[in-house]
Scaffold this active site. Structure first.
Site, PDB file in Angstrom:
ATOM      1  N   CYS A 144     -99.546  55.737 -41.093  1.00 52.05           N
ATOM      2  CA  CYS A 144    -100.292  57.207 -42.240  1.00 52.05           C
ATOM      3  C   CYS A 144     -98.977  57.909 -41.302  1.00 52.05           C
ATOM      4  CB  CYS A 144    -101.414  57.184 -40.792  1.00 52.05           C
ATOM      5  SG  CYS A 144    -102.081  59.275 -40.793  1.00 52.05           S
ATOM      6  N   ASP A 203    -104.424  60.056 -32.484  1.00 53.39           N
ATOM      7  CA  ASP A 203    -105.613  61.154 -31.984  1.00 53.39           C
ATOM      8  C   ASP A 203    -105.479  61.361 -30.910  1.00 53.39           C
ATOM      9  OD1 ASP A 203    -105.737  61.766 -35.649  1.00 53.39           O
ATOM     10  OD2 ASP A 203    -105.133  59.345 -35.241  1.00 53.39           O
TER      11      ASP A 203
END
Ligand code: RI2
Length: 318
Positions: A132, A201
């Site tokens: 990512c 996250d």
């Protein structure tokens, strides 16, 4: 400009941009949310302190409801509104604007400090594999390069949104030679990697790491290949609600991110699932690098307690 509900247009636009992922990445989302609260406060036309507080809590709620997984968002709201103090609207206004400013300044500094610490884990000549796009992870490579180290990168494209391409572009801009691979090639290319370097996250009290879908599988592969896994995550990624036993909610996104609607129709009656994140257990993570130093994942709970206490506030609650 404020709507009838008192919600400033910038708050609505920011909430929309976060929900649509035009603004994305945990740190970037936190920064945008703090900026939106500051504008709400600065331009509030609230007649009295109670109305001002209601307005700010409403703004926090509309930002909070956009994406459920990245804890940097509620942590930003907690920090900015946790400092709400004063007897008059003007005093309250100043307290929010000042807190938002200091939050945003700290965010930038934290990433810089984290980058310097993460860079110490990288040796001259190392190859990192990324998944990512994480500004915290890129900061580690950036510092290593600034320290004069020769770093190479194997970048996973990261379906379904291909955010690996952002990483590839940013690392290329830093002068890092990049090899872009499809996600399915990760196990094969781990043979050539010295580190897996990812962001996060949310990080739970037990040290498990919630990050972009595919991280957990990558970590299992990396364990099998004996490649250490480093998670670069500022302390705003620590989720204090997990201290009280709450699980981190995993966002499910639209199936159109996975498959083109026309192809989907042609396929017929199949289910399409699109969870945006997964959970990598602490035992598959070697180090969590924060601006406060690097931690074995199992010890992160100590830092979490120190920074957030046992019962974190919820300024978005009705
Ligand atoms: P920084 C991203 O999520 C990625 O999962 C990345 O690891 C994480 O945010 C942290 O990003 P998304 O918003 O805060 O793209 O390190 O779904 O930039």
């Amino acid at each position: 400009m404020a709507s009838e509900s008192g919600l400033h247009a910038e708050v609505r636009d920011t909430a929309d941009a976060i929900a649509s992922m035009e603004v994305r990445g945990a740190a970037t989302i936190a920064d945008a949310a703090a900026a939106a609260l500051a504008t709400q406060a600065a331009e509030s036309e609230a007649a009295d302190p109670a109305a001002f507080r209601r307005e700010l809590h409403g703004a926090a709620r509309s930002l909070y409801e956009t994406r459920p997984t990245a804890v940097s968002l509620p942590n930003a709201l907690r920090f900015v509104l946790g400092g709400l103090s004063g007897e008059t609207v003007d005093e309250l206004r100043t307290s929010v604007v000042d807190r938002a400013e200091s939050f945003r300044r700290d965010l930038e500094r934290a990433q810089d400090r984290l980058g310097a610490i993460g860079a110490n884990r990288l040796r001259d000549g190392d190859t990192v594999m990324t998944h990512c796009h994480s500004t915290d992870a890129v900061a580690c490579v950036e510092h290593a390069v600034a320290d004069g180290k020769d770093i190479r990168a194997i970048v996973k494209e990261t379906r379904p949104r291909n955010q690996g391409l952002i990483t590839a572009r940013q690392l290329t801009d830093l002068g890092v030679p990049v090899t872009l691979i499809v996600d399915n090639a990760a196990h094969r290319f781990l043979r050539e990697a010295d580190h897996v370097l990812v962001g996060a996250d949310s990080i739970a009290a037990d040290g498990s790491v919630v990050n972009k879908i595919g991280t957990a599988g990558l970590a299992v592969s990396a364990r099998d290949r004996g490649v250490p896994i480093t998670v670069a995550a500022q302390t705003i990624k620590l989720d204090p609600s997990t201290l009280a036993g709450h699980a981190v909610e995993i966002e499910t996104r639209d199936e159109a991110e996975v498959i083109d609607p026309a192809d989907r129709d042609e396929l017929g009656d199949v289910e399409v699932e699109n969870p945006a994140f997964d959970v990598t257990p602490a035992r598959h993570v070697d180090a969590i690098v924060t601006e406060r130093g690097q931690f074995p994942p199992e010890s992160i709970v100590v830092l979490m307690r120190e920074l957030f206490g046992e019962t974190p506030e919820e300024p978005w609650a009705p």
